[in-house]
Design a protein around this motif. Structure first.
Motif, PDB file in Angstrom:
ATOM      1  N   PHE A 173      13.612   4.762  -3.463  1.00 28.71           N
ATOM      2  CA  PHE A 173      12.255   4.782  -2.530  1.00 28.71           C
ATOM      3  C   PHE A 173      12.122   3.449  -2.344  1.00 28.71           C
ATOM      4  CE2 PHE A 173      11.262   9.147  -4.676  1.00 28.71           C
ATOM      5  CZ  PHE A 173      12.057   9.736  -3.764  1.00 28.71           C
ATOM      6  N   ALA A 174      11.691   2.674  -3.242  1.00 28.41           N
ATOM      7  CA  ALA A 174      11.398   1.219  -2.619  1.00 28.41           C
ATOM      8  C   ALA A 174      12.359   0.510  -1.551  1.00 28.41           C
ATOM      9  CB  ALA A 174      11.242   0.329  -3.835  1.00 28.41           C
ATOM     10  N   PRO A 175      13.771   0.508  -2.106  1.00 23.52           N
ATOM     11  CA  PRO A 175      14.445  -0.109  -0.836  1.00 23.52           C
ATOM     12  C   PRO A 175      14.422   0.456   0.474  1.00 23.52           C
ATOM     13  CG  PRO A 175      15.660  -0.082  -2.977  1.00 23.52           C
ATOM     14  CD  PRO A 175      14.530   0.923  -3.155  1.00 23.52           C
ATOM     15  N   ALA A 227       7.884  -4.250  -3.459  1.00 23.78           N
ATOM     16  CA  ALA A 227       7.557  -2.744  -3.394  1.00 23.78           C
ATOM     17  C   ALA A 227       7.757  -2.183  -4.892  1.00 23.78           C
ATOM     18  CB  ALA A 227       8.378  -2.050  -2.296  1.00 23.78           C
ATOM     19  N   ASP A 228       8.988  -2.669  -5.388  1.00 20.87           N
ATOM     20  CA  ASP A 228       9.313  -2.003  -6.816  1.00 20.87           C
ATOM     21  C   ASP A 228       7.991  -2.152  -7.769  1.00 20.87           C
ATOM     22  OD1 ASP A 228      11.668  -1.413  -6.237  1.00 20.87           O
ATOM     23  OD2 ASP A 228      12.520  -3.311  -6.863  1.00 20.87           O
ATOM     24  N   GLY A 286       4.427   5.690  -5.220  1.00 17.61           N
ATOM     25  CA  GLY A 286       4.807   5.751  -6.788  1.00 17.61           C
ATOM     26  C   GLY A 286       3.644   6.735  -7.213  1.00 17.61           C
ATOM     27  N   ILE A 287       2.406   7.023  -6.975  1.00 22.52           N
ATOM     28  CA  ILE A 287       1.525   7.923  -7.273  1.00 22.52           C
ATOM     29  C   ILE A 287       2.032   9.263  -6.853  1.00 22.52           C
ATOM     30  CG2 ILE A 287      -0.912   8.827  -6.427  1.00 22.52           C
ATOM     31  CD1 ILE A 287      -1.945   6.176  -6.423  1.00 22.52           C
ATOM     32  N   LEU A 312       0.765  -1.376   0.013  1.00 21.81           N
ATOM     33  CA  LEU A 312       0.127   0.040   0.015  1.00 21.81           C
ATOM     34  C   LEU A 312       0.823   1.100  -0.013  1.00 21.81           C
ATOM     35  CD1 LEU A 312      -2.627   1.453   0.363  1.00 21.81           C
ATOM     36  CD2 LEU A 312      -2.654   1.209   2.856  1.00 21.81           C
ATOM     37  N   LEU A 313       1.622   1.331   1.037  1.00 25.55           N
ATOM     38  CA  LEU A 313       2.681   2.462   0.809  1.00 25.55           C
ATOM     39  C   LEU A 313       3.713   2.738  -0.325  1.00 25.55           C
ATOM     40  CD1 LEU A 313       3.794   2.462   4.655  1.00 25.55           C
ATOM     41  CD2 LEU A 313       1.976   3.790   3.525  1.00 25.55           C
ATOM     42  N   SER A 314       3.986   1.644  -0.861  1.00 25.96           N
ATOM     43  CA  SER A 314       4.735   1.470  -2.153  1.00 25.96           C
ATOM     44  C   SER A 314       3.929   2.041  -3.418  1.00 25.96           C
ATOM     45  CB  SER A 314       5.267   0.478  -2.434  1.00 25.96           C
ATOM     46  OG  SER A 314       6.235   0.013  -1.580  1.00 25.96           O
TER      47      SER A 314
END
Length: 374
Positions: A212-214, A275-276, A180-181, A174-176
């Motif tokens: 951001f994802a890591p 997350a990616d 991205g949005i 959800l947070l990823s």
């Protein structure tokens, strides 16, 4: 058997400026005589005959000592007291004197800025050395398990994989997705001004996959799993369960620490990959709604913009972040001593230190990748 009768304490005046004490000067015997002793002026007495005292405890000794201290300047003489009662009276007098000295002692001044800085530096150095010692013990335990694979505890490893990995999928996804949005939405206005709508794929792909994802995954796991590790081990330390394990010949590092580290080394790269995917999908949704870039166009540009090395750059950070989070969480758990307040304090410290060290490690990765032209 009936209790022996207690002779009440009594005060007599056999002669001028002389007192004679008798009876049981104990908690049960001085109730009626306490007010009378308080009313006596200490200056009107020069000698106290204590030979008639049959019993004496700390309550009675405190009353006698209190009266003697009232007449400290009058030179009152206490005589006839039994040797064992004299020792008790001396002990009470010493305790009263110590309390009076402590109350009269002026409050210590607050430490100076330089002293506070020195204490903080010494505490930081002590904790850093303890962490280094803990890492060395974990390394030795891991090497021992590699030499004897049967000592690896697969059930705790699988349990931690489920709790730290599978159970974390919803919040990480959800947070990823939302991140991205946000990234695509923030870049949409600038890209639209120059007619470079398609380059939103470059922005979302590189920012999410490399940084951001890591990072967001590591921060979530530090707050979720790292705190759980510190709280679990800290509670076991407070309740002396870890001492019981050592008594039974069970190595706490092999049972509590290594399964957590191994499980997090496995799941964090997988969570980063998840997350990616969700972060790029969130960017695709925003690109389609704000910039008119379809999913097919976005993916075609993403393949061109993001190289395999850029993708692996983000993935290779995950094991380092996992080792930091698991090690700090377990380390702070073992440093818990006292009660429940210590558990909360060490849990908070583990989260703060884990996130701080993860960000420091990410900055060092950026410097190293820039130097290597990756």
């Amino acid at each position: 058997m009936d209790a022996l009768p207690i002779t009440p304490a009594a005060i007599a005046h056999p002669a001028a400026r002389e007192l004679a004490l008798s009876g049981s000067w104990t908690a049960l015997g001085v109730a009626a005589i306490e007010q009378e002793l308080k009313a006596l002026p200490a200056s009107a007495t020069v000698s106290i005959d204590a030979a008639g005292i049959d019993a004496l405890d700390t309550v009675g000794a405190w009353l006698v000592e209190k009266y003697l201290r009232r007449g400290e300047g009058a030179g009152i003489e206490l005589r006839g007291l039994r040797p064992e009662f004299t020792r008790l009276l001396d002990a009470v007098a010493q305790q009263v004197a110590d309390q009076s000295t402590a109350l009269a002692r002026p409050a210590s001044a607050p430490p100076s800025i330089l002293e506070a800085l020195g204490r903080s530096a010494a505490g930081f150095l002590e904790e850093a050395l303890a962490l280094l010692h803990f890492v060395g013990e974990c390394g030795l335990a891991f090497a021992s398990c590699l030499a004897h694979p049967a000592r690896l505890r697969w059930r705790p490893i699988l349990f931690n994989i489920r709790s730290a990995g599978v159970d974390a999928l919803p919040i990480v996804g959800l947070l990823s997705f939302l991140l991205g949005i946000v990234v695509a939405y923030q870049g949409a206005d600038q890209l639209r001004q120059y007619g470079a709508n398609i380059f939103v794929a470059d922005l979302v792909g590189l920012s999410m996959l490399r940084e951001f994802a890591p990072l967001i995954t590591a921060i979530i796991i530090a707050g979720r799993s790292g705190s759980a590790y510190a709280a679990q081990i800290g509670t076991m330390s407070v309740t002396e369960e870890i001492d019981a394990m050592r008594t039974l010949g069970i190595a706490p590092l092999e049972l509590l620490v290594l399964p957590k580290i191994i499980a997090l080394l496995i799941v964090l790269p997988l969570l980063t990959l998840f997350a990616d995917l969700l972060g790029v999908f969130g960017g695709m949704v925003m690109a389609r709604s704000q910039l008119g870039v379809g999913f097919g166009e976005f993916l075609d540009r993403l393949v061109t913009a993001v190289s395999v090395s850029a993708y692996l750059t983000g993935i290779c950070k995950a094991p380092v972040f996992a080792a930091i989070i698991a090690t700090i969480g377990c380390f702070q758990g073992f440093r818990t001593h006292g009660g429940a307040d210590s558990v909360g304090r060490q849990t908070t410290r583990s989260v703060v230190q884990s996130i701080f060290l993860v960000i420091v490690a990410d900055a060092l990765f950026s410097v190293a990748f820039s130097a290597l032209d990756l």
